[in-house]
Design a protein around this motif. Structure first.
Motif, PDB file in Angstrom:
ATOM      1  N   PRO A  84      56.067  50.863  63.236  1.00  0.00           N
ATOM      2  CA  PRO A  84      55.638  50.665  61.868  1.00  0.00           C
ATOM      3  C   PRO A  84      54.484  49.682  61.769  1.00  0.00           C
ATOM      4  O   PRO A  84      54.453  48.681  62.452  1.00  0.00           O
ATOM      5  CB  PRO A  84      56.891  50.090  61.183  1.00  0.00           C
ATOM      6  CG  PRO A  84      57.698  49.491  62.286  1.00  0.00           C
ATOM      7  CD  PRO A  84      57.394  50.294  63.501  1.00  0.00           C
ATOM      8  N   THR A  85      53.523  50.058  60.907  1.00  0.00           N
ATOM      9  CA  THR A  85      52.440  49.173  60.540  1.00  0.00           C
ATOM     10  C   THR A  85      52.297  49.338  59.030  1.00  0.00           C
ATOM     11  O   THR A  85      53.226  49.861  58.407  1.00  0.00           O
ATOM     12  CB  THR A  85      51.156  49.534  61.313  1.00  0.00           C
ATOM     13  OG1 THR A  85      50.113  48.632  60.939  1.00  0.00           O
ATOM     14  CG2 THR A  85      50.716  50.971  61.069  1.00  0.00           C
ATOM     15  N   VAL A  86      51.198  48.896  58.441  1.00  0.00           N
ATOM     16  CA  VAL A  86      51.044  49.183  57.012  1.00  0.00           C
ATOM     17  C   VAL A  86      49.966  50.233  56.815  1.00  0.00           C
ATOM     18  O   VAL A  86      49.033  50.344  57.601  1.00  0.00           O
ATOM     19  CB  VAL A  86      50.705  47.926  56.168  1.00  0.00           C
ATOM     20  CG1 VAL A  86      51.862  46.929  56.213  1.00  0.00           C
ATOM     21  CG2 VAL A  86      49.396  47.303  56.563  1.00  0.00           C
ATOM     22  N   GLU A 115      51.687  49.404  52.411  1.00  0.00           N
ATOM     23  CA  GLU A 115      53.085  49.835  52.534  1.00  0.00           C
ATOM     24  C   GLU A 115      53.472  50.115  53.992  1.00  0.00           C
ATOM     25  O   GLU A 115      52.736  50.764  54.734  1.00  0.00           O
ATOM     26  CB  GLU A 115      53.295  51.104  51.687  1.00  0.00           C
ATOM     27  CG  GLU A 115      54.708  51.645  51.794  1.00  0.00           C
ATOM     28  CD  GLU A 115      55.148  52.389  50.548  1.00  0.00           C
ATOM     29  OE1 GLU A 115      54.917  51.877  49.440  1.00  0.00           O
ATOM     30  OE2 GLU A 115      55.706  53.473  50.696  1.00  0.00           O
ATOM     31  N   ALA A 116      54.649  49.643  54.372  1.00  0.00           N
ATOM     32  CA  ALA A 116      55.149  49.873  55.728  1.00  0.00           C
ATOM     33  C   ALA A 116      55.220  51.370  56.009  1.00  0.00           C
ATOM     34  O   ALA A 116      55.767  52.131  55.202  1.00  0.00           O
ATOM     35  CB  ALA A 116      56.531  49.246  55.898  1.00  0.00           C
ATOM     36  N   ILE A 152      51.729  41.044  58.578  1.00  0.00           N
ATOM     37  CA  ILE A 152      52.090  42.457  58.753  1.00  0.00           C
ATOM     38  C   ILE A 152      52.997  42.610  59.968  1.00  0.00           C
ATOM     39  O   ILE A 152      54.047  43.262  59.914  1.00  0.00           O
ATOM     40  CB  ILE A 152      50.828  43.345  58.921  1.00  0.00           C
ATOM     41  CG1 ILE A 152      50.026  43.394  57.621  1.00  0.00           C
ATOM     42  CG2 ILE A 152      51.216  44.753  59.389  1.00  0.00           C
ATOM     43  CD1 ILE A 152      48.648  44.046  57.764  1.00  0.00           C
ATOM     44  N   THR A 191      56.835  43.927  59.546  1.00  0.00           N
ATOM     45  CA  THR A 191      57.202  45.246  60.074  1.00  0.00           C
ATOM     46  C   THR A 191      58.039  45.077  61.340  1.00  0.00           C
ATOM     47  O   THR A 191      58.982  45.853  61.564  1.00  0.00           O
ATOM     48  CB  THR A 191      55.957  46.110  60.375  1.00  0.00           C
ATOM     49  OG1 THR A 191      55.085  45.406  61.268  1.00  0.00           O
ATOM     50  CG2 THR A 191      55.203  46.450  59.099  1.00  0.00           C
ATOM     51  N   GLY A 192      57.729  44.050  62.149  1.00  0.00           N
ATOM     52  CA  GLY A 192      58.500  43.807  63.377  1.00  0.00           C
ATOM     53  C   GLY A 192      59.955  43.459  63.074  1.00  0.00           C
ATOM     54  O   GLY A 192      60.850  43.716  63.873  1.00  0.00           O
ATOM     55  N   TRP A 213      61.584  44.797  57.986  1.00  0.00           N
ATOM     56  CA  TRP A 213      61.599  44.588  56.526  1.00  0.00           C
ATOM     57  C   TRP A 213      60.479  45.446  55.932  1.00  0.00           C
ATOM     58  O   TRP A 213      59.322  45.065  55.945  1.00  0.00           O
ATOM     59  CB  TRP A 213      61.394  43.107  56.203  1.00  0.00           C
ATOM     60  CG  TRP A 213      61.624  42.764  54.763  1.00  0.00           C
ATOM     61  CD1 TRP A 213      62.346  43.465  53.849  1.00  0.00           C
ATOM     62  CD2 TRP A 213      61.118  41.622  54.059  1.00  0.00           C
ATOM     63  NE1 TRP A 213      62.325  42.838  52.630  1.00  0.00           N
ATOM     64  CE2 TRP A 213      61.582  41.691  52.742  1.00  0.00           C
ATOM     65  CE3 TRP A 213      60.307  40.542  54.443  1.00  0.00           C
ATOM     66  CZ2 TRP A 213      61.256  40.729  51.780  1.00  0.00           C
ATOM     67  CZ3 TRP A 213      59.990  39.588  53.494  1.00  0.00           C
ATOM     68  CH2 TRP A 213      60.476  39.681  52.175  1.00  0.00           C
ATOM     69  N   PHE A 214      60.865  46.611  55.431  1.00  0.00           N
ATOM     70  CA  PHE A 214      59.872  47.595  55.022  1.00  0.00           C
ATOM     71  C   PHE A 214      59.651  47.644  53.513  1.00  0.00           C
ATOM     72  O   PHE A 214      58.813  48.404  53.031  1.00  0.00           O
ATOM     73  CB  PHE A 214      60.282  48.996  55.508  1.00  0.00           C
ATOM     74  CG  PHE A 214      60.429  49.105  57.004  1.00  0.00           C
ATOM     75  CD1 PHE A 214      59.597  48.388  57.856  1.00  0.00           C
ATOM     76  CD2 PHE A 214      61.388  49.950  57.570  1.00  0.00           C
ATOM     77  CE1 PHE A 214      59.722  48.495  59.241  1.00  0.00           C
ATOM     78  CE2 PHE A 214      61.521  50.069  58.949  1.00  0.00           C
ATOM     79  CZ  PHE A 214      60.690  49.343  59.787  1.00  0.00           C
ATOM     80  N   ALA A 215      60.427  46.867  52.758  1.00  0.00           N
ATOM     81  CA  ALA A 215      60.314  46.966  51.300  1.00  0.00           C
ATOM     82  C   ALA A 215      58.991  46.433  50.750  1.00  0.00           C
ATOM     83  O   ALA A 215      58.405  47.039  49.857  1.00  0.00           O
ATOM     84  CB  ALA A 215      61.491  46.246  50.638  1.00  0.00           C
ATOM     85  N   PRO A 216      58.505  45.292  51.216  1.00  0.00           N
ATOM     86  CA  PRO A 216      57.304  44.745  50.579  1.00  0.00           C
ATOM     87  C   PRO A 216      56.030  45.462  50.975  1.00  0.00           C
ATOM     88  O   PRO A 216      55.918  45.996  52.082  1.00  0.00           O
ATOM     89  CB  PRO A 216      57.261  43.303  51.101  1.00  0.00           C
ATOM     90  CG  PRO A 216      58.016  43.310  52.380  1.00  0.00           C
ATOM     91  CD  PRO A 216      59.056  44.380  52.246  1.00  0.00           C
ATOM     92  N   ARG A 217      55.090  45.478  50.056  1.00  0.00           N
ATOM     93  CA  ARG A 217      53.731  45.859  50.423  1.00  0.00           C
ATOM     94  C   ARG A 217      52.967  44.582  50.741  1.00  0.00           C
ATOM     95  O   ARG A 217      53.111  43.572  50.063  1.00  0.00           O
ATOM     96  CB  ARG A 217      53.080  46.664  49.305  1.00  0.00           C
ATOM     97  CG  ARG A 217      53.629  48.083  49.341  1.00  0.00           C
ATOM     98  CD  ARG A 217      53.254  48.886  48.162  1.00  0.00           C
ATOM     99  NE  ARG A 217      51.861  49.275  48.203  1.00  0.00           N
ATOM    100  CZ  ARG A 217      51.352  50.220  47.404  1.00  0.00           C
ATOM    101  NH1 ARG A 217      52.119  50.832  46.536  1.00  0.00           N
ATOM    102  NH2 ARG A 217      50.081  50.540  47.477  1.00  0.00           N
ATOM    103  N   ILE A 218      52.186  44.629  51.800  1.00  0.00           N
ATOM    104  CA  ILE A 218      51.523  43.430  52.315  1.00  0.00           C
ATOM    105  C   ILE A 218      50.022  43.587  52.130  1.00  0.00           C
ATOM    106  O   ILE A 218      49.413  44.505  52.674  1.00  0.00           O
ATOM    107  CB  ILE A 218      51.888  43.220  53.792  1.00  0.00           C
ATOM    108  CG1 ILE A 218      53.414  43.179  53.884  1.00  0.00           C
ATOM    109  CG2 ILE A 218      51.260  41.939  54.342  1.00  0.00           C
ATOM    110  CD1 ILE A 218      53.941  43.186  55.261  1.00  0.00           C
TER     111      ILE A 218
END
Lengths: 235, 235
Positions: free
Chosen positions: A11-13, A22-23, B207, B211-212, B215-220
């Motif tokens: 996963p990245t954004v 977004e992830a 990021i 992502t590591g 935790w995928f909920a937030p947009r970064i």
């Protein structure tokens, strides 16, 4: 179903457009009906790279998505190349059962019934600088097919003033579709660093041109991944 | 109603959060109940700058928004300082009649009935590095008041690992609210250039950490305006 897959990473954004930040896990599909002059993903487009593409079953792709994300649902972005020349319906069905969300980016030259299964469809018609010519009947068919999906948006890359004028006309065809503009990037060699000053300067110029013009409809965004990682692959 | 206004500027694009990239005129309100250690808008916060704030009527503010935007409706972002210590209901009513959309960014320490009139409310609780302490009862009241608005989102700035852990807990309180994270910026002197390598590096680190962590909920997202214009004011 066997898919031609270039790479699966994350996963990245998401670096650009409607889902920026977004992830995301990316599934990059091999093969394209376009040959844009400034293509930044030729390794997924040109048949000289075809031997590097892997034939994978839907299950194998989903296994890899699940492994990369630790089984935690997130957005899967199907990119390319033009993913619309393949059938991603079975993969989407597999992932949705487990809570994964699906986005797809395509130029809008080929319509697919599975567009309606997506959470986000990004239609990215290519401006004149690409050397390609948009077939608006085919693009319309994509827009029609997207009616059932979560959201359909339009994204246009702008390299020069001709592209800018063209983007305004293209946007006028679809006044209801959210529109994203991004400055074109000519520094696409994965082995060379990106000049951050130049990249942010191109963004500034596009912002100033668009807002100065009183054209307030589009959202203007950079390619975040290029600012953060240059043109390195797999991030 | 007389408002204390620091500056009105634009059109430019929103540089951060949910509306990133969107054409916006900013109305910056003077005065704040917080004194965040790393505040990037002290000229709108500290009373030593109070003599530079203009008392303006709602009509005068709307006249200036209209002049800057050429009378073409766009998003008006009410920022500060903490705009929630003033009454923006009359301004919002004036603008909405003409098709303007309104966003407001506040830390969530003061709730206002006019939150319900907004298109977008950004609640930005301040993490420990700020030196402030969130009163969650007051924050809850803001969330409740936002139920009627177009969208309410949460944005948290992350300066260090303590902030990061805190952000996860804060997010867990409001699992339904869209969440945006952005790396903190310690280079806030408007007269000094921003180091782009450092800024994009902080984004990359956040990021990778998020992502590591799965935790995928937030947009970064970064602060685009800082990447494009440094800390220059009025853009």
């Amino acid at each position: 179903m066997t898919l031609r897959i270039v790479e699966i990473f994350g996963p990245t954004v998401q670096g650009e457009g409607a889902l920026i930040g977004e992830a995301t896990v990316f599934v990059r599909a091999g093969g394209c009906d376009y040959r844009c002059s400034w293509c930044d993903s030729l390794h997924a487009v040109d048949s000289q790279y075809r031997h590097t593409w892997l034939p994978m079953s839907d299950d194998a792709v989903m296994d890899e998505v699940r492994r990369l994300s630790g089984g935690r649902p997130l957005t899967v972005s199907i990119s390319g190349g033009n993913p619309a020349i393949q059938d991603f319906a079975p993969l989407i069905a597999l992932g949705k059962v487990e809570g994964y969300r699906f986005a797809c980016e395509t130029q809008g030259s080929v319509s697919q019934p599975w567009f309606a299964d997506l959470d986000t469809l990004v239609l990215s018609p290519k401006p004149p600088s690409s050397g390609e010519t948009v077939d608006w009947d085919k693009f319309d068919a994509c827009v029609q097919m997207s009616k059932g999906c979560g959201q359909a948006v339009m994204k246009i890359v702008i390299f020069d003033d001709t592209d800018y004028v063209w983007a305004k006309e293209a946007a006028a065809r679809y006044p209801e579709m959210p529109l994203y503009l991004q400055p074109g990037n000519l520094e696409v060699d994965p082995d060379l660093p990106v000049n951050l000053e130049d990249a942010t300067d191109r963004l500034r110029q596009l912002i100033e041109k668009t807002t100065g013009d009183g054209w307030f409809a589009p959202r203007i965004l950079p390619q975040l991944h290029v600012l953060v990682w240059g043109n390195k692959r797999g991030v």
